[in-house]
Write a protein that holds these residues in place. Structure first.
Motif, PDB file in Angstrom:
ATOM      1  N   GLY A  45       0.794  -1.217   0.000  1.00 15.49           N
ATOM      2  CA  GLY A  45       0.000   0.000   0.000  1.00 15.49           C
ATOM      3  C   GLY A  45       0.826   1.266   0.000  1.00 15.49           C
ATOM      4  O   GLY A  45       0.470   2.250  -0.668  1.00 15.49           O
ATOM      5  N   ILE A  46       1.928   1.277   0.741  1.00 18.14           N
ATOM      6  CA  ILE A  46       2.709   2.514   0.891  1.00 18.14           C
ATOM      7  C   ILE A  46       3.371   2.929  -0.404  1.00 18.14           C
ATOM      8  O   ILE A  46       3.342   4.099  -0.792  1.00 18.14           O
ATOM      9  CB  ILE A  46       3.749   2.354   2.021  1.00 18.14           C
ATOM     10  CG1 ILE A  46       3.065   2.549   3.376  1.00 18.14           C
ATOM     11  CG2 ILE A  46       4.906   3.343   1.862  1.00 18.14           C
ATOM     12  CD1 ILE A  46       3.960   2.307   4.561  1.00 18.14           C
ATOM     13  N   ILE A  47       3.977   1.999  -1.120  1.00 20.65           N
ATOM     14  CA  ILE A  47       4.752   2.383  -2.302  1.00 20.65           C
ATOM     15  C   ILE A  47       3.873   2.985  -3.384  1.00 20.65           C
ATOM     16  O   ILE A  47       4.284   3.891  -4.111  1.00 20.65           O
ATOM     17  CB  ILE A  47       5.565   1.174  -2.849  1.00 20.65           C
ATOM     18  CG1 ILE A  47       6.656   1.650  -3.805  1.00 20.65           C
ATOM     19  CG2 ILE A  47       4.646   0.156  -3.495  1.00 20.65           C
ATOM     20  CD1 ILE A  47       7.715   2.512  -3.156  1.00 20.65           C
ATOM     21  N   VAL A 175      -2.285  -2.967   4.171  1.00 18.99           N
ATOM     22  CA  VAL A 175      -2.613  -2.127   3.013  1.00 18.99           C
ATOM     23  C   VAL A 175      -3.452  -0.930   3.455  1.00 18.99           C
ATOM     24  O   VAL A 175      -3.211   0.214   3.043  1.00 18.99           O
ATOM     25  CB  VAL A 175      -3.356  -2.948   1.951  1.00 18.99           C
ATOM     26  CG1 VAL A 175      -3.915  -2.032   0.863  1.00 18.99           C
ATOM     27  CG2 VAL A 175      -2.432  -3.992   1.327  1.00 18.99           C
ATOM     28  N   MET A 176      -4.457  -1.181   4.303  1.00 19.98           N
ATOM     29  CA  MET A 176      -5.321  -0.101   4.763  1.00 19.98           C
ATOM     30  C   MET A 176      -4.527   0.948   5.542  1.00 19.98           C
ATOM     31  O   MET A 176      -4.644   2.157   5.290  1.00 19.98           O
ATOM     32  CB  MET A 176      -6.430  -0.659   5.640  1.00 19.98           C
ATOM     33  CG  MET A 176      -7.426   0.405   6.107  1.00 19.98           C
ATOM     34  SD  MET A 176      -8.305  -0.039   7.610  1.00 19.98           S
ATOM     35  CE  MET A 176      -7.002   0.101   8.831  1.00 19.98           C
ATOM     36  N   SER A 304      -6.140  -7.566  -8.212  1.00 21.00           N
ATOM     37  CA  SER A 304      -6.077  -7.000  -6.859  1.00 21.00           C
ATOM     38  C   SER A 304      -4.805  -6.196  -6.628  1.00 21.00           C
ATOM     39  O   SER A 304      -4.854  -5.056  -6.145  1.00 21.00           O
ATOM     40  CB  SER A 304      -6.176  -8.118  -5.816  1.00 21.00           C
ATOM     41  OG  SER A 304      -5.985  -7.609  -4.521  1.00 21.00           O
ATOM     42  N   ASN A 305      -3.672  -6.779  -6.938  1.00 19.83           N
ATOM     43  CA  ASN A 305      -2.417  -6.065  -6.671  1.00 19.83           C
ATOM     44  C   ASN A 305      -2.199  -4.904  -7.625  1.00 19.83           C
ATOM     45  O   ASN A 305      -1.459  -3.970  -7.302  1.00 19.83           O
ATOM     46  CB  ASN A 305      -1.240  -7.047  -6.719  1.00 19.83           C
ATOM     47  CG  ASN A 305      -1.162  -7.891  -5.459  1.00 19.83           C
ATOM     48  OD1 ASN A 305      -1.333  -7.386  -4.361  1.00 19.83           O
ATOM     49  ND2 ASN A 305      -0.926  -9.182  -5.618  1.00 19.83           N
ATOM     50  N   ALA A 306      -2.828  -4.948  -8.781  1.00 15.27           N
ATOM     51  CA  ALA A 306      -2.785  -3.783  -9.665  1.00 15.27           C
ATOM     52  C   ALA A 306      -3.435  -2.586  -8.967  1.00 15.27           C
ATOM     53  O   ALA A 306      -2.924  -1.459  -9.010  1.00 15.27           O
ATOM     54  CB  ALA A 306      -3.501  -4.091 -10.977  1.00 15.27           C
ATOM     55  N   ILE A 307      -4.567  -2.832  -8.292  1.00 19.09           N
ATOM     56  CA  ILE A 307      -5.243  -1.752  -7.562  1.00 19.09           C
ATOM     57  C   ILE A 307      -4.442  -1.361  -6.325  1.00 19.09           C
ATOM     58  O   ILE A 307      -4.302  -0.175  -6.004  1.00 19.09           O
ATOM     59  CB  ILE A 307      -6.675  -2.181  -7.183  1.00 19.09           C
ATOM     60  CG1 ILE A 307      -7.497  -2.454  -8.440  1.00 19.09           C
ATOM     61  CG2 ILE A 307      -7.353  -1.099  -6.340  1.00 19.09           C
ATOM     62  CD1 ILE A 307      -8.902  -2.955  -8.164  1.00 19.09           C
ATOM     63  N   ILE A 444       2.482  -8.540 -12.582  1.00 18.28           N
ATOM     64  CA  ILE A 444       1.410  -7.543 -12.548  1.00 18.28           C
ATOM     65  C   ILE A 444       1.954  -6.170 -12.162  1.00 18.28           C
ATOM     66  O   ILE A 444       1.605  -5.143 -12.767  1.00 18.28           O
ATOM     67  CB  ILE A 444       0.305  -7.985 -11.564  1.00 18.28           C
ATOM     68  CG1 ILE A 444      -0.381  -9.266 -12.068  1.00 18.28           C
ATOM     69  CG2 ILE A 444      -0.730  -6.881 -11.379  1.00 18.28           C
ATOM     70  CD1 ILE A 444      -1.039  -9.150 -13.412  1.00 18.28           C
ATOM     71  N   ALA A 445       2.822  -6.130 -11.132  1.00 17.91           N
ATOM     72  CA  ALA A 445       3.382  -4.849 -10.700  1.00 17.91           C
ATOM     73  C   ALA A 445       4.205  -4.197 -11.816  1.00 17.91           C
ATOM     74  O   ALA A 445       4.164  -2.973 -11.992  1.00 17.91           O
ATOM     75  CB  ALA A 445       4.255  -5.060  -9.462  1.00 17.91           C
TER      76      ALA A 445
END
Length: 530
Positions: A45-47, A175-176, A304-307, A444-445
């Motif tokens: 989430g941070i990056i 992530v949150m 999911s990880n794209a978002i 994906i990243a």
């Protein structure tokens, strides 16, 4: 606690097993080990928020780059962690198998902590940032392989889905927290501190994991595999909160011993080559490895990880403008994702079952992703214009995606891959699953920023691609993934047909199945034979 759990969890194991095993020890062990999931989630989430902060883009030379070059640089910074995670997940397995789950988890967290320190110390040097994220990824990937393995080997069978899935909860919780940290520093912190503070905050779960693991014991199933039977029995009694003479504990311990003997009958020896033969030449074991790899592939191709990584960019695509507004939308997304994960783990993971959860959420995710893609293709948001009604529906679809993902593919894939392997191959199998997760996470990243630039106007094809992958995942689960709800770890061999191979090889003379009541009541004799 037990009375509450019995009202929530609906499976036969919850009805049959003694209430004493649902004490605080299993939950404390789970919460501590799953800090590794928070380590993973906070970086995720941070990056994504850090790479759009003005101070960061100026320091790391984003200014003046073309959209394509900006996307490439963003992808490189983000994906170097996933690249390290791939190696960490694969290389951690022999250490976890030789030295134990607990010490391997501590060492992995220390490596991750070193990488985090290097990240917030990089001071604008891209090469240093790449190395830092690679090192952090190595520790993070190793933790992601060892933690679900450790928890699944300690969890009571009736709650194994909930407890193993807690790894995913801590991931979503991380992530949150990360989204809100990014939002807070964007509003209240200026200069280099606006990105140094979030990057440094990633160290919190790593420190908590290192400290907490010093108070825990090794997995009883690992100790049994190392022929440390007395120690294994003591640890199992401690975790289950039962005396060593209790029939339930005797039965569970006996099942562990019988499964290990079965595996040794199939292929003698425990060398790397022997274990590889055992993994790939026995159909039931090979099937479990392939299922684990493919499930983790589909978990990532849901989008999911794209978002998670590029949420500000994705919210901009549906019409949310302004850095602070898009970070706020990302924060709300994180809250919804975390609450959905809690609801799934408490009410559905051990009641609805793994297979059903994967099936219905695959279709639901495919529908919402398809809508977002079609909206961006047919009626894309216009700069300066108000968001139309269809745009708000697309925004709701992204939030619904968070709900559907956590109700199925988020936690279930980790639960399933940690519980289905046979005892001698559990570390290797979970390593394959975690390595697959990080491999596709890396893909994906690395690809998403370029996909959003190049796959049709405003990247609408990206969402349609993820939708089609979800449909493929439904087909795979329908034909190849059996349910495991309420089964003990030792019953997985029955489910995947390995027990029958053992009985054929042993001529049905030395072994009985784990359902034989006479064998279950003779644990000490069984251990002596092993």
């Amino acid at each position: 606690m037990a009375s509450i759990l019995k009202k929530i969890i609906r499976n036969h194991a919850m009805k049959e097993d003694p209430v004493e095993i649902y004490g605080w020890r299993s939950f404390a062990l789970t919460l501590t080990a799953c800090m590794s999931g928070m380590l993973f989630g906070m970086d995720t989430g941070i990056i994504g928020g850090v790479i759009v902060l003005p101070a960061f883009t100026a320091k790391y030379h984003f200014d003046g780059l073309s959209p394509s070059a900006t996307a490439t640089l963003s992808a490189n910074i983000v994906s170097f962690l996933q690249l390290g995670c791939i190696f960490g997940a694969f290389l951690a397995y022999p250490f976890a198998d030789k030295y134990g789950r607990r010490p391997s988890l501590i060492v992995s967290a220390i490596i991750g902590l070193i990488g985090i320190v290097l990240q917030f110390s990089a001071s604008g040097y891209l090469a240093c940032m790449y190395v830092a994220r690679l090192v952090a990824g190595f520790g993070c990937g190793a933790c992601s392989m060892i933690a679900p393995l450790y928890v699944s080997e300690n969890a009571p069978r009736a709650l194994r889905g909930m407890l193993t899935g807690t790894f995913q909860f801590f991931n979503t919780f991380g992530v949150m927290i990360a989204f809100w940290i990014d939002y807070g520093v964007q509003l209240h912190v200026t200069g280099a501190a606006s990105y140094i503070v979030p990057l440094a905050m990633q160290a919190v779960p790593a420190v908590l994991l290192i400290v907490g693991m010093f108070f825990l014991h090794e997995s009883p199933r690992f100790l049994a595999k190392q022929d440390k039977w007395e120690e294994a029995k003591k640890v199992l009694a401690l975790v289950r909160n039962l005396p060593e003479s209790h029939p339930y504990l005797q039965n569970e311990f006996n099942d562990i011993a019988i499964q290990l003997e079965r595996e040794r009958l199939l292929i003698n020896g425990a060398s790397w080559r022997a274990l590889q033969r055992e993994m790939w030449t026995i159909p039931g074991n090979r099937r479990r490895a392939i299922i684990s790899f493919v499930l983790m592939m589909f978990q990532n191709t849901t989008g999911s990880n794209a978002i998670n990584y590029y949420s500000p960019t994705i919210f901009k695509d549906v019409g949310i403008t302004g850095t602070s507004v898009s970070l706020l939308a990302s924060g709300v997304y994180g809250v919804i994702k975390m609450c959905s994960c809690v609801a799934y783990l408490v009410f559905f993971a051990d009641s609805l079952g793994r297979r059903r959860s994967l099936l219905w959420t695959a279709i639901a995710i495919a529908c919402v992703m398809m809508y977002v893609g079609l909206y961006i293709r047919i009626s894309p948001p216009k700069p300066g214009a108000t968001i139309p009604a269809a745009g708000y529906v697309a925004l709701v679809c992204i939030y619904l995606f968070a709900v559907f993902f956590q109700m199925g593919w988020g936690a279930t894939a980790w639960i399933y891959c940690a519980e289905i392997p046979t005892a001698r191959l559990r570390a290797m199998n979970v390593s394959i699953a975690a390595g697959s997760q990080w491999l596709w996470n890396f893909v994906i990243a690395r690809a998403t920023p370029n996909m959003l630039v190049n796959m049709g106007s405003n990247g609408y094809g990206t969402y349609i691609f993820f939708s089609c992958c979800c449909i493929c995942s439904f087909i795979f689960v329908w034909f190849f993934v059996p349910d495991t709800k309420g089964l003990s770890l030792e019953q997985m061999d029955d489910l995947f047909g390995v027990t029958q191979l053992v009985e054929k090889k042993a001529g049905d003379t030395e072994l009985t199945t784990i359902d034989d009541p006479d064998r279950k009541n003779d644990a000490d004799t069984r251990i002596e034979k092993v």
